[in-house]
Design a protein around this motif. Structure first.
Motif, mmCIF file in Angstrom:
data_model
loop_
_atom_site.group_PDB
_atom_site.id
_atom_site.type_symbol
_atom_site.label_atom_id
_atom_site.label_comp_id
_atom_site.label_asym_id
_atom_site.label_seq_id
_atom_site.Cartn_x
_atom_site.Cartn_y
_atom_site.Cartn_z
ATOM 1 N N ASN A 1 0.811 -1.215 0.000
ATOM 2 C CA ASN A 1 0.000 0.000 0.000
ATOM 3 C C ASN A 1 0.843 1.262 0.000
ATOM 4 O OD1 ASN A 1 -2.091 -1.803 0.141
ATOM 5 N ND2 ASN A 1 -3.119 -0.824 1.863
ATOM 6 N N VAL A 2 1.943 1.256 0.756
ATOM 7 C CA VAL A 2 2.811 2.439 0.773
ATOM 8 C C VAL A 2 3.386 2.704 -0.613
ATOM 9 C CG1 VAL A 2 5.026 3.331 1.598
ATOM 10 C CG2 VAL A 2 3.404 2.351 3.220
ATOM 11 N N VAL A 3 3.863 1.655 -1.280
ATOM 12 C CA VAL A 3 4.429 1.833 -2.620
ATOM 13 C C VAL A 3 3.342 2.243 -3.617
ATOM 14 C CG1 VAL A 3 5.522 0.635 -4.566
ATOM 15 C CG2 VAL A 3 6.360 0.267 -2.240
ATOM 16 N N ALA A 4 2.175 1.596 -3.557
ATOM 17 C CA ALA A 4 1.096 1.908 -4.486
ATOM 18 C C ALA A 4 0.623 3.352 -4.327
ATOM 19 C CB ALA A 4 -0.069 0.948 -4.290
ATOM 20 N N PHE A 5 0.346 3.761 -3.092
ATOM 21 C CA PHE A 5 -0.075 5.139 -2.844
ATOM 22 C C PHE A 5 1.069 6.110 -3.137
ATOM 23 C CE2 PHE A 5 -3.394 3.441 0.236
ATOM 24 C CZ PHE A 5 -4.460 3.769 -0.582
ATOM 25 N N GLY A 6 2.307 5.683 -2.831
ATOM 26 C CA GLY A 6 3.456 6.550 -3.077
ATOM 27 C C GLY A 6 3.651 6.851 -4.556
ATOM 28 N N LEU A 7 3.461 5.859 -5.401
ATOM 29 C CA LEU A 7 3.582 6.072 -6.843
ATOM 30 C C LEU A 7 2.495 7.025 -7.352
ATOM 31 C CD1 LEU A 7 4.415 2.453 -8.050
ATOM 32 C CD2 LEU A 7 5.954 4.432 -8.010
ATOM 33 N N VAL A 8 1.299 6.888 -6.797
ATOM 34 C CA VAL A 8 0.214 7.793 -7.174
ATOM 35 C C VAL A 8 0.543 9.213 -6.718
ATOM 36 C CG1 VAL A 8 -2.216 8.367 -6.797
ATOM 37 C CG2 VAL A 8 -1.534 5.993 -7.149
ATOM 38 N N ALA A 9 1.065 9.342 -5.492
ATOM 39 C CA ALA A 9 1.426 10.665 -4.978
ATOM 40 C C ALA A 9 2.544 11.292 -5.797
ATOM 41 C CB ALA A 9 1.856 10.547 -3.515
ATOM 42 N N ALA A 10 3.521 10.491 -6.206
ATOM 43 C CA ALA A 10 4.633 11.010 -7.004
ATOM 44 C C ALA A 10 4.160 11.535 -8.346
ATOM 45 C CB ALA A 10 5.675 9.913 -7.210
ATOM 46 N N SER A 11 3.137 10.913 -8.896
ATOM 47 C CA SER A 11 2.621 11.344 -10.199
ATOM 48 C C SER A 11 1.681 12.531 -10.088
ATOM 49 C CB SER A 11 1.892 10.180 -10.882
ATOM 50 O OG SER A 11 0.715 9.847 -10.167
ATOM 51 N N GLY A 12 1.294 12.889 -8.858
ATOM 52 C CA GLY A 12 0.392 14.016 -8.671
ATOM 53 C C GLY A 12 -1.051 13.692 -8.983
ATOM 54 N N GLU A 13 -1.391 12.410 -9.014
ATOM 55 C CA GLU A 13 -2.748 11.983 -9.350
ATOM 56 C C GLU A 13 -3.512 11.534 -8.103
ATOM 57 O OE1 GLU A 13 -4.074 12.280 -12.281
ATOM 58 O OE2 GLU A 13 -2.235 12.992 -13.236
ATOM 59 N N MET A 14 -3.411 12.297 -7.032
ATOM 60 C CA MET A 14 -4.044 11.892 -5.783
ATOM 61 C C MET A 14 -5.563 11.858 -5.865
ATOM 62 S SD MET A 14 -1.866 10.956 -3.587
ATOM 63 C CE MET A 14 -2.860 10.958 -2.104
ATOM 64 N N ASN A 15 -6.139 12.515 -6.843
ATOM 65 C CA ASN A 15 -7.594 12.468 -6.991
ATOM 66 C C ASN A 15 -8.087 11.043 -7.218
ATOM 67 O OD1 ASN A 15 -8.369 15.204 -6.654
ATOM 68 N ND2 ASN A 15 -7.602 15.677 -8.694
ATOM 69 N N GLY A 16 -7.219 10.205 -7.779
ATOM 70 C CA GLY A 16 -7.614 8.830 -8.044
ATOM 71 C C GLY A 16 -6.973 7.832 -7.100
ATOM 72 N N ALA A 17 -6.454 8.296 -5.966
ATOM 73 C CA ALA A 17 -5.717 7.414 -5.056
ATOM 74 C C ALA A 17 -6.577 6.280 -4.519
ATOM 75 C CB ALA A 17 -5.140 8.227 -3.892
ATOM 76 N N LEU A 18 -7.857 6.545 -4.288
ATOM 77 C CA LEU A 18 -8.728 5.533 -3.700
ATOM 78 C C LEU A 18 -9.594 4.820 -4.733
ATOM 79 C CD1 LEU A 18 -9.814 7.443 -0.483
ATOM 80 C CD2 LEU A 18 -8.271 5.493 -0.629
ATOM 81 N N GLU A 19 -9.400 5.160 -6.000
ATOM 82 C CA GLU A 19 -10.147 4.470 -7.043
ATOM 83 C C GLU A 19 -9.601 3.060 -7.231
ATOM 84 O OE1 GLU A 19 -10.099 6.735 -10.618
ATOM 85 O OE2 GLU A 19 -11.164 8.450 -9.754
ATOM 86 N N GLN A 20 -10.473 2.100 -7.410
ATOM 87 C CA GLN A 20 -10.043 0.714 -7.564
ATOM 88 C C GLN A 20 -10.473 0.180 -8.923
ATOM 89 O OE1 GLN A 20 -11.584 -0.899 -3.820
ATOM 90 N NE2 GLN A 20 -9.687 -0.371 -2.785
ATOM 91 N N GLY A 21 -11.701 -0.192 -9.102
ATOM 92 C CA GLY A 21 -12.187 -0.553 -10.424
ATOM 93 C C GLY A 21 -11.441 -1.681 -11.111
ATOM 94 N N ALA A 22 -11.289 -1.538 -12.437
ATOM 95 C CA ALA A 22 -10.680 -2.581 -13.261
ATOM 96 C C ALA A 22 -9.157 -2.564 -13.145
ATOM 97 C CB ALA A 22 -11.088 -2.409 -14.720
ATOM 98 N N VAL A 23 -8.565 -3.732 -13.311
ATOM 99 C CA VAL A 23 -7.110 -3.904 -13.293
ATOM 100 C C VAL A 23 -6.714 -4.657 -14.552
ATOM 101 C CG1 VAL A 23 -5.176 -5.028 -12.119
ATOM 102 C CG2 VAL A 23 -6.946 -3.889 -10.781
ATOM 103 N N PRO A 24 -5.729 -4.166 -15.331
ATOM 104 C CA PRO A 24 -5.305 -4.894 -16.536
ATOM 105 C C PRO A 24 -4.700 -6.241 -16.175
ATOM 106 C CG PRO A 24 -3.772 -3.105 -16.047
ATOM 107 C CD PRO A 24 -4.949 -2.915 -15.134
ATOM 108 N N TRP A 25 -4.895 -7.225 -17.049
ATOM 109 C CA TRP A 25 -4.409 -8.567 -16.720
ATOM 110 C C TRP A 25 -2.892 -8.597 -16.586
ATOM 111 C CZ3 TRP A 25 -0.876 -11.118 -19.640
ATOM 112 C CH2 TRP A 25 -0.680 -10.698 -20.958
ATOM 113 N N GLN A 26 -2.193 -7.665 -17.280
ATOM 114 C CA GLN A 26 -0.731 -7.632 -17.177
ATOM 115 C C GLN A 26 -0.281 -7.365 -15.738
ATOM 116 O OE1 GLN A 26 -2.492 -5.938 -19.412
ATOM 117 N NE2 GLN A 26 -1.656 -6.222 -21.471
ATOM 118 N N ALA A 27 -1.127 -6.663 -14.973
ATOM 119 C CA ALA A 27 -0.768 -6.362 -13.586
ATOM 120 C C ALA A 27 -0.695 -7.626 -12.747
ATOM 121 C CB ALA A 27 -1.785 -5.388 -12.985
#
Length: 285
Positions: free
Chosen positions: A230-256
């Protein structure tokens, strides 16, 4: 751990209902507190999805804090309804084994980094960008502080609820741990908003964490991977400046899922190898 001389068939059920009901009440109360915070601070609220505040960092901190309140609820239920030491939820040693937790954290960090690298490689090979970006220290630091301070409590609270309470409390009805492990994984997946392949990821994560909790005799390994992930996942979102979508979950690509498979394999094997070498206690005495 919950199958003590004082255990009765109704105790795990009553405790579970009490935890759920109290958390619902707390969540409603948190909404009222959020409204008061908005009035006092001047930060507007929003009705967008599951968000409460327009400020994404404040919203993330508030929601992580609410989830973290599960921790005292679960510990209290173990004492009040099952009449056993709250520390018995942590491990067979009746406490959180901090040295073992630290070792698991190191393995978790390595596994998460390797998993992220594998996921990025798969996405790039499919012509999809991994979404990494840098928004600058001004945007990153406030979010990072909130993440580092609150994610450990949020992740630990979920582990104590889904792997601690469910596997031990409801597992008291079974001789084999697998029914409770699977039930905890189903509940864990149902509490998230993922769809498609994301449901597979969350369910497998829950199964692995439950299995490792049983194999290592405690919640240290699950907490370590959950916090690191969670720290890495949220940290990557914070680094990109896309915190508006930090809690969005939804679909995940199969490559993930390839990255997740790498993460799970590295962590699972690494933890079991170290646990065997250190002779980690796995049974109560």
């Amino acid at each position: 751990m919950a199958r003590t001389v004082l255990n009765r068939w109704w105790r795990p059920i009553a405790g579970t209902l009490a935890i759920v009901a109290t958390f619902v009440v707390i969540s409603i109360g948190a909404g009222l507190v959020a409204y008061l915070v908005s009035l006092v601070s001047g930060v507007p609220m929003t009705g967008s999805g599951a968000r409460l505040f327009a400020d994404p960092v404040l919203d993330l901190g508030f929601q992580l804090g609410v989830i973290a309140l599960l921790l005292p609820l679960v510990l209290g239920a173990a004492w009040a309804f099952q009449r056993r030491p709250p520390g018995s939820l942590s491990s067979v040693a009746l406490r959180l084994r901090w040295r073992w937790l630290a070792a698991c954290l190191l393995v978790a960090l390595v596994s998460v980094v390797l998993g992220q690298a594998a996921e990025a490689g798969m996405l790039l090979s499919a012509g999809v960008g991994p979404g990494y970006a840098w928004a600058g220290w001004g945007a990153f630091l406030p979010a990072l502080i909130v993440i580092v301070l609150l994610v450990p409590f949020q992740a630990a609270a979920e582990e104590y609820a889904y792997r601690g309470w469910i596997i031990q409390g409801l597992g008291a009805y079974f001789r084999n741990p697998w029914p409770a492990i699977l039930l905890g994984a189903v509940a864990f997946a149902a509490s998230h908003g993922y769809t498609g392949w994301g449901i597979v990821y969350v369910f497998v994560f829950g199964v692995l964490m439950g299995w490792l909790a049983v194999r290592t005799g405690g919640l240290e390994a699950p907490i370590a991977l959950h916090v690191s992930n969670n720290v890495v996942a949220f940290g990557l979102v914070a680094a990109s400046g896309e915190m508006n979508g930090a809690l969005e979950q939804g679909a995940v690509p199969w490559q993930a899922l390839i990255g997740s498979a790498v993460q799970f394999a590295v962590f699972g094997f690494g933890v079991l190898i170290i646990a065997r070498k250190w002779a980690i206690q796995t049974l109560s005495r």
